[in-house]
Design a protein around this motif. Structure first.
Motif, PDB file in Angstrom:
ATOM      1  N   GLU A 133      35.662  47.700  44.324  1.00 48.88           N
ATOM      2  CA  GLU A 133      35.910  46.310  44.699  1.00 48.88           C
ATOM      3  C   GLU A 133      35.538  45.341  43.576  1.00 48.88           C
ATOM      4  O   GLU A 133      35.802  44.142  43.674  1.00 48.88           O
ATOM      5  N   SER A 135      35.907  43.274  40.485  1.00 47.85           N
ATOM      6  CA  SER A 135      37.026  42.793  39.676  1.00 47.85           C
ATOM      7  C   SER A 135      36.666  42.901  38.200  1.00 47.85           C
ATOM      8  O   SER A 135      35.484  42.964  37.828  1.00 47.85           O
ATOM      9  N   LEU A 136      37.681  42.901  37.358  1.00 46.95           N
ATOM     10  CA  LEU A 136      37.422  42.951  35.922  1.00 46.95           C
ATOM     11  C   LEU A 136      36.685  41.696  35.480  1.00 46.95           C
ATOM     12  O   LEU A 136      35.827  41.751  34.594  1.00 46.95           O
ATOM     13  N   LYS A 137      36.987  40.567  36.103  1.00 44.85           N
ATOM     14  CA  LYS A 137      36.305  39.313  35.772  1.00 44.85           C
ATOM     15  C   LYS A 137      34.809  39.433  36.034  1.00 44.85           C
ATOM     16  O   LYS A 137      33.986  39.047  35.198  1.00 44.85           O
ATOM     17  N   TYR A 165      38.666  33.776  33.184  1.00 44.52           N
ATOM     18  CA  TYR A 165      39.710  33.603  34.200  1.00 44.52           C
ATOM     19  C   TYR A 165      41.071  34.097  33.714  1.00 44.52           C
ATOM     20  O   TYR A 165      42.024  34.167  34.493  1.00 44.52           O
ATOM     21  N   PRO A 168      42.948  40.353  32.747  1.00 43.96           N
ATOM     22  CA  PRO A 168      43.922  41.037  33.609  1.00 43.96           C
ATOM     23  C   PRO A 168      43.242  41.569  34.870  1.00 43.96           C
ATOM     24  O   PRO A 168      42.011  41.666  34.931  1.00 43.96           O
ATOM     25  N   SER A 169      44.032  41.892  35.867  1.00 46.11           N
ATOM     26  CA  SER A 169      43.501  42.514  37.077  1.00 46.11           C
ATOM     27  C   SER A 169      43.146  43.969  36.770  1.00 46.11           C
ATOM     28  O   SER A 169      43.466  44.488  35.694  1.00 46.11           O
ATOM     29  N   ARG A 170      42.501  44.635  37.716  1.00 44.10           N
ATOM     30  CA  ARG A 170      42.180  46.055  37.531  1.00 44.10           C
ATOM     31  C   ARG A 170      43.456  46.850  37.268  1.00 44.10           C
ATOM     32  O   ARG A 170      43.514  47.688  36.367  1.00 44.10           O
ATOM     33  N   ASP A 171      44.492  46.602  38.089  1.00 42.86           N
ATOM     34  CA  ASP A 171      45.744  47.359  37.943  1.00 42.86           C
ATOM     35  C   ASP A 171      46.412  47.065  36.598  1.00 42.86           C
ATOM     36  O   ASP A 171      46.956  47.969  35.956  1.00 42.86           O
ATOM     37  N   GLN A 172      46.378  45.805  36.182  1.00 38.45           N
ATOM     38  CA  GLN A 172      46.965  45.452  34.883  1.00 38.45           C
ATOM     39  C   GLN A 172      46.224  46.131  33.739  1.00 38.45           C
ATOM     40  O   GLN A 172      46.827  46.566  32.762  1.00 38.45           O
TER      41      GLN A 172
END
Length: 215
Positions: A133, A135-137, A165, A168-172
């Motif tokens: 859960e 996030s990369l951020k 901000y 990229p997202s985890r999937d990206q």
């Protein structure tokens, strides 16, 4: 410092290497050589392995551009240093004799900054793997606060915070790394495990010469 210098390891990866797996293999080899016994780490194989990490910074995009640019310049300096000096011990001894260890642009100072870059990626991976859960951020922010923020001015910390901000997202990130959920965990953990003794080795180079690490 009369130990036998490490020979240059091969960083070839069987099959098609992803950026992450190439880094993992390179640092596993460095860690293996360090584990073989007391020795001096040669600058050339170390800087070769570190240069592979640049691709990981690139996958993080604009938020880590500041770190990528600084990291690349410092690694390039060590690559140049390898043409004159054989081991990491040699550059510290040279700078210590000339009272330039902490001087801007010295090889020792650049080694210290490269070490921070390696630790930043390690901390980011640790945060990233701590929870599906996460996030990369959040992972990147926590890693930056832990590793680099204590050494950066407020203006830099503020700019980095704003850049988070754009991550990229985890999937990206998985797409950019060309990894799956399963493979990314495996390769990140390999880097974490193998990078740790390399970082400890570098820290001990400074500490053994009574040079603090708070800079």
């Amino acid at each position: 410092m009369g130990e036998q210098p490490l020979s240059d390891p091969s960083f070839e990866v069987a099959g098609e290497a992803t950026p992450l797996s190439a880094v993992a293999v390179a640092f596993e080899e460095l860690a293996r050589l360090l584990d073989d016994g007391p020795t001096d780490l040669r600058i050339a194989p170390f800087s070769d392995a570190c240069s592979l990490v640049t691709a990981l910074f690139g996958c993080l995009g604009f938020a880590f551009k500041f770190a990528e640019m600084e990291y690349v310049s410092k690694v390039n300096d060590l690559i140049e240093a390898s043409k004159t000096y054989d081991t990491l011990n040699c550059i510290l001894d040279h700078d210590l004799e000339n009272d330039t260890v902490r001087k801007q642009g010295s090889h020792s100072r650049n080694l210290r900054r490269v070490r921070l870059g390696l630790d930043l990626i390690k901390a980011l991976f640790e945060q990233f793997l701590s929870s599906s859960e996460c996030s990369l951020k959040d992972a990147a922010s926590n890693a930056y606060d832990e590793v680099c923020a204590p050494f950066h001015a407020w203006t830099i910390r503020k700019a980095v915070g704003a850049g988070m901000y754009t991550l990229p997202s985890r999937d990206q990130l998985l797409v950019r790394l060309n990894e799956t959920d399963e493979s990314v965990e495996k390769e990140m953990q390999k880097y974490i495990n193998s990078c740790r003794p390399v970082i400890e080795y570098i820290d001990n180079l400074f500490l053994s010469r009574n040079i603090s690490l708070d800079w």
